[in-house]
Design a protein around this motif. Structure first.
Motif, PDB file in Angstrom:
ATOM      1  N   LYS A  62       0.851  -1.373   0.056  1.00 29.15           N
ATOM      2  CA  LYS A  62       0.128  -0.050  -0.050  1.00 29.15           C
ATOM      3  C   LYS A  62       0.771   1.231  -0.122  1.00 29.15           C
ATOM      4  N   GLY A  63       0.403   2.212  -0.890  1.00 26.24           N
ATOM      5  CA  GLY A  63       1.291   3.295  -0.979  1.00 26.24           C
ATOM      6  C   GLY A  63       2.495   3.464  -1.980  1.00 26.24           C
ATOM      7  N   ARG A  64       2.777   2.077  -2.401  1.00 29.12           N
ATOM      8  CA  ARG A  64       4.036   1.818  -3.360  1.00 29.12           C
ATOM      9  C   ARG A  64       3.536   1.400  -4.631  1.00 29.12           C
ATOM     10  N   PHE A  65       2.457   0.494  -4.690  1.00 22.93           N
ATOM     11  CA  PHE A  65       2.141  -0.033  -5.670  1.00 22.93           C
ATOM     12  C   PHE A  65       0.774   0.533  -6.096  1.00 22.93           C
ATOM     13  N   THR A  66       0.487   0.390  -7.476  1.00 23.36           N
ATOM     14  CA  THR A  66      -0.792   0.854  -8.117  1.00 23.36           C
ATOM     15  C   THR A  66      -1.303  -0.104  -9.226  1.00 23.36           C
ATOM     16  N   ILE A  67      -2.469  -0.521  -9.024  1.00 23.62           N
ATOM     17  CA  ILE A  67      -3.020  -1.610  -9.944  1.00 23.62           C
ATOM     18  C   ILE A  67      -3.933  -0.698 -10.768  1.00 23.62           C
ATOM     19  N   PHE A  68      -4.114  -0.839 -12.197  1.00 26.04           N
ATOM     20  CA  PHE A  68      -4.784  -0.031 -12.966  1.00 26.04           C
ATOM     21  C   PHE A  68      -5.112  -0.909 -14.231  1.00 26.04           C
ATOM     22  N   ARG A  69      -6.227  -0.661 -15.092  1.00 27.34           N
ATOM     23  CA  ARG A  69      -6.470  -1.388 -16.346  1.00 27.34           C
ATOM     24  C   ARG A  69      -6.921  -0.512 -17.549  1.00 27.34           C
ATOM     25  N   ASP A  70      -6.691  -0.900 -18.736  1.00 27.75           N
ATOM     26  CA  ASP A  70      -7.228  -0.440 -19.717  1.00 27.75           C
ATOM     27  C   ASP A  70      -7.885  -1.146 -20.532  1.00 27.75           C
ATOM     28  N   ASN A  71      -9.299  -1.120 -20.344  1.00 25.85           N
ATOM     29  CA  ASN A  71     -10.232  -2.239 -20.708  1.00 25.85           C
ATOM     30  C   ASN A  71     -10.399  -2.354 -22.328  1.00 25.85           C
ATOM     31  N   ALA A  72     -10.046  -1.026 -23.169  1.00 25.38           N
ATOM     32  CA  ALA A  72     -10.106  -0.809 -24.379  1.00 25.38           C
ATOM     33  C   ALA A  72      -8.911  -1.742 -24.984  1.00 25.38           C
ATOM     34  N   LYS A  73      -7.770  -2.083 -24.280  1.00 22.90           N
ATOM     35  CA  LYS A  73      -6.600  -2.850 -24.823  1.00 22.90           C
ATOM     36  C   LYS A  73      -6.419  -3.856 -24.194  1.00 22.90           C
ATOM     37  N   ASN A  74      -7.645  -4.529 -23.199  1.00 20.84           N
ATOM     38  CA  ASN A  74      -7.633  -5.740 -22.789  1.00 20.84           C
ATOM     39  C   ASN A  74      -6.172  -5.971 -22.055  1.00 20.84           C
ATOM     40  N   THR A  75      -5.716  -5.009 -21.217  1.00 20.45           N
ATOM     41  CA  THR A  75      -4.465  -4.925 -20.410  1.00 20.45           C
ATOM     42  C   THR A  75      -4.582  -4.483 -19.015  1.00 20.45           C
ATOM     43  N   MET A  76      -3.823  -5.136 -18.214  1.00 20.52           N
ATOM     44  CA  MET A  76      -3.772  -4.490 -16.695  1.00 20.52           C
ATOM     45  C   MET A  76      -2.566  -4.119 -16.389  1.00 20.52           C
ATOM     46  N   TYR A  77      -2.384  -3.411 -15.417  1.00 19.15           N
ATOM     47  CA  TYR A  77      -0.761  -2.958 -15.091  1.00 19.15           C
ATOM     48  C   TYR A  77      -0.603  -2.956 -13.740  1.00 19.15           C
ATOM     49  N   LEU A  78       0.635  -2.988 -13.223  1.00 21.17           N
ATOM     50  CA  LEU A  78       1.115  -2.735 -11.896  1.00 21.17           C
ATOM     51  C   LEU A  78       2.248  -1.726 -11.860  1.00 21.17           C
ATOM     52  N   GLN A  79       1.809  -0.623 -11.464  1.00 21.74           N
ATOM     53  CA  GLN A  79       3.080   0.387 -11.232  1.00 21.74           C
ATOM     54  C   GLN A  79       3.629   0.025  -9.757  1.00 21.74           C
ATOM     55  N   MET A  80       4.735  -0.243  -9.873  1.00 20.90           N
ATOM     56  CA  MET A  80       5.506  -0.608  -8.429  1.00 20.90           C
ATOM     57  C   MET A  80       6.826   0.476  -8.194  1.00 20.90           C
ATOM     58  N   ASN A  81       6.561   0.986  -7.292  1.00 19.97           N
ATOM     59  CA  ASN A  81       7.308   2.367  -6.967  1.00 19.97           C
ATOM     60  C   ASN A  81       8.194   2.002  -5.547  1.00 19.97           C
ATOM     61  N   SER A  82       9.167   2.571  -5.064  1.00 21.35           N
ATOM     62  CA  SER A  82       9.796   2.190  -3.967  1.00 21.35           C
ATOM     63  C   SER A  82      10.312   0.863  -3.675  1.00 21.35           C
ATOM     64  N   LEU A  83      10.712   0.189  -4.495  1.00 25.18           N
ATOM     65  CA  LEU A  83      10.887  -1.200  -4.469  1.00 25.18           C
ATOM     66  C   LEU A  83      11.811  -1.622  -3.519  1.00 25.18           C
ATOM     67  N   LYS A  84      11.305  -2.955  -2.878  1.00 22.65           N
ATOM     68  CA  LYS A  84      12.163  -3.331  -1.769  1.00 22.65           C
ATOM     69  C   LYS A  84      12.806  -4.793  -2.037  1.00 22.65           C
ATOM     70  N   PRO A  85      13.906  -5.139  -1.546  1.00 18.78           N
ATOM     71  CA  PRO A  85      14.553  -6.578  -1.731  1.00 18.78           C
ATOM     72  C   PRO A  85      13.405  -7.635  -1.526  1.00 18.78           C
ATOM     73  N   GLU A  86      12.517  -7.378  -0.515  1.00 21.29           N
ATOM     74  CA  GLU A  86      11.375  -8.361  -0.036  1.00 21.29           C
ATOM     75  C   GLU A  86      10.186  -8.522  -1.287  1.00 21.29           C
ATOM     76  N   ASP A  87      10.321  -7.622  -2.244  1.00 27.88           N
ATOM     77  CA  ASP A  87       9.477  -7.539  -3.517  1.00 27.88           C
ATOM     78  C   ASP A  87       9.906  -8.576  -4.448  1.00 27.88           C
ATOM     79  N   THR A  88      11.095  -9.067  -4.024  1.00 29.00           N
ATOM     80  CA  THR A  88      11.563 -10.005  -5.178  1.00 29.00           C
ATOM     81  C   THR A  88      10.865 -11.269  -5.225  1.00 29.00           C
ATOM     82  N   ALA A  89      10.391 -11.699  -6.422  1.00 32.25           N
ATOM     83  CA  ALA A  89       9.439 -12.831  -6.804  1.00 32.25           C
ATOM     84  C   ALA A  89       8.920 -12.828  -8.100  1.00 32.25           C
ATOM     85  N   VAL A  90       8.464 -14.087  -8.454  1.00 33.65           N
ATOM     86  CA  VAL A  90       7.561 -14.103  -9.915  1.00 33.65           C
ATOM     87  C   VAL A  90       6.337 -13.529  -9.474  1.00 33.65           C
TER      88      VAL A  90
END
Length: 121
Positions: A62-90
């Motif tokens: 919370k406060g670092r990631f933002t989820i949003f989507r563009d339904n016209a493009k059938n695409t979803m996004y995840l903007q990830m800011n202030s990344l930390k080592p514990e965010d490492t994952a698939v």
């Protein structure tokens, strides 16, 4: 059958940013981003309703990631800011068959193959 393809993962330093994309082969409803680190269970990171008006975030992003989507493009996004080592994952995207936010993995019907995010310290 909906195909989901993630992109945008990579290696970034602590404090950096990445934007993940999830392209769907067709119209989708509720969608979400999950992640799985080595030796850990898959966890829901963020979810979004069909129209995009409702969202959910796990506390750690919370406060670092933002989820949003563009339904016209059938695409979803995840903007990830202030990344930390514990965010490492698939990171995986998923899609369900309802219009409201879904928080339980079992309620998602379609899954992507995942994209690796590595945050170096």
């Amino acid at each position: 059958q909906v195909q989901l393809v993630e992109s945008g993962g990579g290696l970034v330093q602590t404090g950096g940013s990445l934007r993940l994309s999830c392209a769907a082969s067709g119209r989708t409803f509720s969608m979400g981003w999950f992640r799985q680190a080595p030796g850990k269970e898959r966890e829901l990171v963020a979810a979004i309703s069909r129209g995009g008006g409702s969202t959910y975030y796990t506390d750690s992003v919370k406060g670092r990631f933002t989820i949003f989507r563009d339904n016209a493009k059938n695409t979803m996004y995840l903007q990830m800011n202030s990344l930390k080592p514990e965010d490492t994952a698939v990171y995986f995207c998923a899609a369900g068959n309802t219009i409201v936010v879904i928080t339980r993995p079992m309620d998602y019907q379609y899954w992507g193959q995942g994209t690796q995010v590595t945050v170096s310290s």
